[in-house]
Design a protein around this motif. Structure first.
Motif, PDB file in Angstrom:
ATOM      1  N   VAL A 193       0.872  -1.173   0.000  1.00 11.34           N
ATOM      2  CA  VAL A 193       0.000   0.000   0.000  1.00 11.34           C
ATOM      3  C   VAL A 193       0.909   1.222   0.000  1.00 11.34           C
ATOM      4  O   VAL A 193       1.801   1.331   0.843  1.00 11.34           O
ATOM      5  CB  VAL A 193      -0.901   0.031   1.253  1.00 11.34           C
ATOM      6  N   LEU A 194       0.700   2.109  -0.950  1.00  9.05           N
ATOM      7  CA  LEU A 194       1.439   3.379  -1.003  1.00  9.05           C
ATOM      8  C   LEU A 194       0.451   4.527  -0.893  1.00  9.05           C
ATOM      9  O   LEU A 194      -0.603   4.513  -1.538  1.00  9.05           O
ATOM     10  CB  LEU A 194       2.203   3.544  -2.319  1.00  9.05           C
ATOM     11  N   MET A 195       0.817   5.504  -0.065  1.00  6.49           N
ATOM     12  CA  MET A 195       0.033   6.730   0.052  1.00  6.49           C
ATOM     13  C   MET A 195       0.976   7.916  -0.104  1.00  6.49           C
ATOM     14  O   MET A 195       2.147   7.835   0.266  1.00  6.49           O
ATOM     15  CB  MET A 195      -0.648   6.815   1.419  1.00  6.49           C
ATOM     16  N   GLU A 196       0.425   9.003  -0.624  1.00  4.20           N
ATOM     17  CA  GLU A 196       1.163  10.259  -0.733  1.00  4.20           C
ATOM     18  C   GLU A 196       0.451  11.309   0.110  1.00  4.20           C
ATOM     19  O   GLU A 196      -0.761  11.490  -0.003  1.00  4.20           O
ATOM     20  CB  GLU A 196       1.214  10.731  -2.184  1.00  4.20           C
ATOM     21  N   CYS A 197       1.217  11.982   0.954  1.00  2.00           N
ATOM     22  CA  CYS A 197       0.681  12.964   1.887  1.00  2.00           C
ATOM     23  C   CYS A 197       1.471  14.269   1.742  1.00  2.00           C
ATOM     24  O   CYS A 197       2.694  14.233   1.670  1.00  2.00           O
ATOM     25  CB  CYS A 197       0.798  12.402   3.304  1.00  2.00           C
ATOM     26  N   ASP A 198       0.794  15.372   1.722  1.00  4.93           N
ATOM     27  CA  ASP A 198       1.462  16.672   1.587  1.00  4.93           C
ATOM     28  C   ASP A 198       2.079  17.173   2.891  1.00  4.93           C
ATOM     29  O   ASP A 198       2.892  18.080   2.881  1.00  4.93           O
ATOM     30  CB  ASP A 198       0.485  17.733   1.070  1.00  4.93           C
ATOM     31  N   TYR A 199       1.688  16.583   4.020  1.00  4.64           N
ATOM     32  CA  TYR A 199       2.165  17.070   5.317  1.00  4.64           C
ATOM     33  C   TYR A 199       3.642  16.750   5.543  1.00  4.64           C
ATOM     34  O   TYR A 199       4.194  15.838   4.937  1.00  4.64           O
ATOM     35  CB  TYR A 199       1.373  16.434   6.459  1.00  4.64           C
ATOM     36  N   SER A 200       4.245  17.496   6.458  1.00  4.54           N
ATOM     37  CA  SER A 200       5.603  17.172   6.897  1.00  4.54           C
ATOM     38  C   SER A 200       5.562  15.857   7.679  1.00  4.54           C
ATOM     39  O   SER A 200       4.489  15.419   8.122  1.00  4.54           O
ATOM     40  CB  SER A 200       6.149  18.283   7.798  1.00  4.54           C
ATOM     41  N   MET A 201       6.709  15.248   7.857  1.00  9.45           N
ATOM     42  CA  MET A 201       6.769  14.015   8.636  1.00  9.45           C
ATOM     43  C   MET A 201       6.294  14.281  10.066  1.00  9.45           C
ATOM     44  O   MET A 201       5.554  13.483  10.644  1.00  9.45           O
ATOM     45  CB  MET A 201       8.186  13.442   8.635  1.00  9.45           C
ATOM     46  N   PHE A 202       6.706  15.393  10.629  1.00  8.82           N
ATOM     47  CA  PHE A 202       6.333  15.744  11.996  1.00  8.82           C
ATOM     48  C   PHE A 202       4.816  15.860  12.141  1.00  8.82           C
ATOM     49  O   PHE A 202       4.221  15.296  13.055  1.00  8.82           O
ATOM     50  CB  PHE A 202       7.015  17.064  12.384  1.00  8.82           C
ATOM     51  N   LYS A 203       4.188  16.589  11.227  1.00  8.03           N
ATOM     52  CA  LYS A 203       2.738  16.775  11.301  1.00  8.03           C
ATOM     53  C   LYS A 203       2.003  15.458  11.083  1.00  8.03           C
ATOM     54  O   LYS A 203       1.057  15.146  11.820  1.00  8.03           O
ATOM     55  CB  LYS A 203       2.281  17.810  10.273  1.00  8.03           C
ATOM     56  N   ALA A 204       2.421  14.674  10.096  1.00  4.38           N
ATOM     57  CA  ALA A 204       1.765  13.396   9.825  1.00  4.38           C
ATOM     58  C   ALA A 204       1.851  12.476  11.042  1.00  4.38           C
ATOM     59  O   ALA A 204       0.851  11.881  11.460  1.00  4.38           O
ATOM     60  CB  ALA A 204       2.389  12.729   8.599  1.00  4.38           C
ATOM     61  N   CYS A 205       3.023  12.387  11.634  1.00  7.02           N
ATOM     62  CA  CYS A 205       3.193  11.526  12.813  1.00  7.02           C
ATOM     63  C   CYS A 205       2.393  12.054  13.999  1.00  7.02           C
ATOM     64  O   CYS A 205       1.818  11.273  14.760  1.00  7.02           O
ATOM     65  CB  CYS A 205       4.670  11.404  13.175  1.00  7.02           C
ATOM     66  N   GLY A 206       2.346  13.375  14.150  1.00  9.50           N
ATOM     67  CA  GLY A 206       1.557  13.959  15.228  1.00  9.50           C
ATOM     68  C   GLY A 206       0.086  13.631  15.102  1.00  9.50           C
ATOM     69  O   GLY A 206      -0.573  13.280  16.086  1.00  9.50           O
ATOM     70  N   ILE A 207      -0.434  13.707  13.898  1.00  5.00           N
ATOM     71  CA  ILE A 207      -1.846  13.377  13.648  1.00  5.00           C
ATOM     72  C   ILE A 207      -2.093  11.903  13.966  1.00  5.00           C
ATOM     73  O   ILE A 207      -3.078  11.556  14.624  1.00  5.00           O
ATOM     74  CB  ILE A 207      -2.235  13.712  12.193  1.00  5.00           C
ATOM     75  N   LEU A 208      -1.222  11.039  13.508  1.00 10.08           N
ATOM     76  CA  LEU A 208      -1.396   9.607  13.750  1.00 10.08           C
ATOM     77  C   LEU A 208      -1.320   9.290  15.242  1.00 10.08           C
ATOM     78  O   LEU A 208      -2.126   8.522  15.772  1.00 10.08           O
ATOM     79  CB  LEU A 208      -0.363   8.806  12.958  1.00 10.08           C
ATOM     80  N   TYR A 209      -0.370   9.900  15.936  1.00  7.10           N
ATOM     81  CA  TYR A 209      -0.217   9.682  17.378  1.00  7.10           C
ATOM     82  C   TYR A 209      -1.441  10.199  18.130  1.00  7.10           C
ATOM     83  O   TYR A 209      -1.979   9.530  19.013  1.00  7.10           O
ATOM     84  CB  TYR A 209       1.055  10.381  17.870  1.00  7.10           C
ATOM     85  N   GLN A 210      -1.895  11.377  17.769  1.00  8.29           N
ATOM     86  CA  GLN A 210      -3.046  11.993  18.417  1.00  8.29           C
ATOM     87  C   GLN A 210      -4.310  11.148  18.240  1.00  8.29           C
ATOM     88  O   GLN A 210      -5.215  11.185  19.062  1.00  8.29           O
ATOM     89  CB  GLN A 210      -3.265  13.394  17.852  1.00  8.29           C
ATOM     90  N   ASN A 211      -4.348  10.358  17.191  1.00  8.45           N
ATOM     91  CA  ASN A 211      -5.514   9.534  16.901  1.00  8.45           C
ATOM     92  C   ASN A 211      -5.337   8.069  17.299  1.00  8.45           C
ATOM     93  O   ASN A 211      -6.066   7.206  16.823  1.00  8.45           O
ATOM     94  CB  ASN A 211      -5.905   9.670  15.424  1.00  8.45           C
ATOM     95  N   GLY A 212      -4.367   7.803  18.157  1.00 13.99           N
ATOM     96  CA  GLY A 212      -4.276   6.485  18.782  1.00 13.99           C
ATOM     97  C   GLY A 212      -3.242   5.530  18.251  1.00 13.99           C
ATOM     98  O   GLY A 212      -3.090   4.428  18.802  1.00 13.99           O
ATOM     99  N   LEU A 213      -2.514   5.885  17.203  1.00 15.57           N
ATOM    100  CA  LEU A 213      -1.460   4.988  16.734  1.00 15.57           C
ATOM    101  C   LEU A 213      -0.237   5.158  17.619  1.00 15.57           C
ATOM    102  O   LEU A 213       0.064   6.252  18.093  1.00 15.57           O
ATOM    103  CB  LEU A 213      -1.127   5.278  15.277  1.00 15.57           C
ATOM    104  N   SER A 214       0.476   4.068  17.839  1.00 18.51           N
ATOM    105  CA  SER A 214       1.601   4.069  18.768  1.00 18.51           C
ATOM    106  C   SER A 214       2.936   4.092  18.040  1.00 18.51           C
ATOM    107  O   SER A 214       3.071   3.487  16.986  1.00 18.51           O
ATOM    108  CB  SER A 214       1.566   2.804  19.622  1.00 18.51           C
ATOM    109  N   PRO A 215       3.932   4.753  18.648  1.00 11.97           N
ATOM    110  CA  PRO A 215       5.293   4.650  18.109  1.00 11.97           C
ATOM    111  C   PRO A 215       5.875   3.303  18.535  1.00 11.97           C
ATOM    112  O   PRO A 215       5.397   2.675  19.474  1.00 11.97           O
ATOM    113  CB  PRO A 215       6.027   5.803  18.801  1.00 11.97           C
ATOM    114  N   LEU A 216       6.915   2.860  17.856  1.00 16.33           N
ATOM    115  CA  LEU A 216       7.566   1.609  18.245  1.00 16.33           C
ATOM    116  C   LEU A 216       8.435   1.791  19.462  1.00 16.33           C
ATOM    117  O   LEU A 216       8.622   0.870  20.247  1.00 16.33           O
ATOM    118  CB  LEU A 216       8.407   1.062  17.095  1.00 16.33           C
TER     119      LEU A 216
END
Length: 114
Positions: free
Chosen positions: A90-113
């Motif tokens: 699965v490939l996705m393209e996102c316009d956000y910075s890495m920091f913003k994308a990870c922040g959104i994912l973390y804020q919505n319940g995904l965990s870092p390793l």
């Protein structure tokens, strides 16, 4: 969280792997260093990277990682897409910075390793 919801959260375009968008993931790893990604096989996280090259696909293939989110407005070439499709990724393209994308994912319940 299912991939379809992740794509919505990140306002990401799904480039390939649409048939897998109902799969559930709970962890994320972000890096532009492919050597770091090679150590992750046992975790099977989403990969968030700004390194949009054939080597990224090859590295994830070697590590049995199959979901890649390209950030920073990176666009996959036809060769990258073809190789990802051949490997059922699965490939996705996102316009956000890495920091913003990870922040959104973390804020919505995904965990870092780590």
């Amino acid at each position: 969280m299912i991939l379809k919801d992740i794509a919505k959260l990140l306002n990401a375009k799904v480039i390939c792997g649409e048939s897998r968008l109902d799969e559930d993931y709970n962890s994320v790893f972000a890096s532009d260093l492919m050597s770091d990604i090679l150590t992750l096989e046992e975790y099977n996280p989403l990969i968030v990277t700004g390194l949009c090259t054939i080597q990224t696909i090859r590295t994830c293939e070697m590590g049995n990682l199959s979901v890649i989110i390209f950030v920073r407005k990176k666009k996959a070439s036809p060769e990258i897409i073809e190789l990802a499709e051949d490997n059922d990724m699965v490939l996705m393209e996102c316009d956000y910075s890495m920091f913003k994308a990870c922040g959104i994912l973390y804020q919505n319940g995904l965990s870092p390793l780590y």
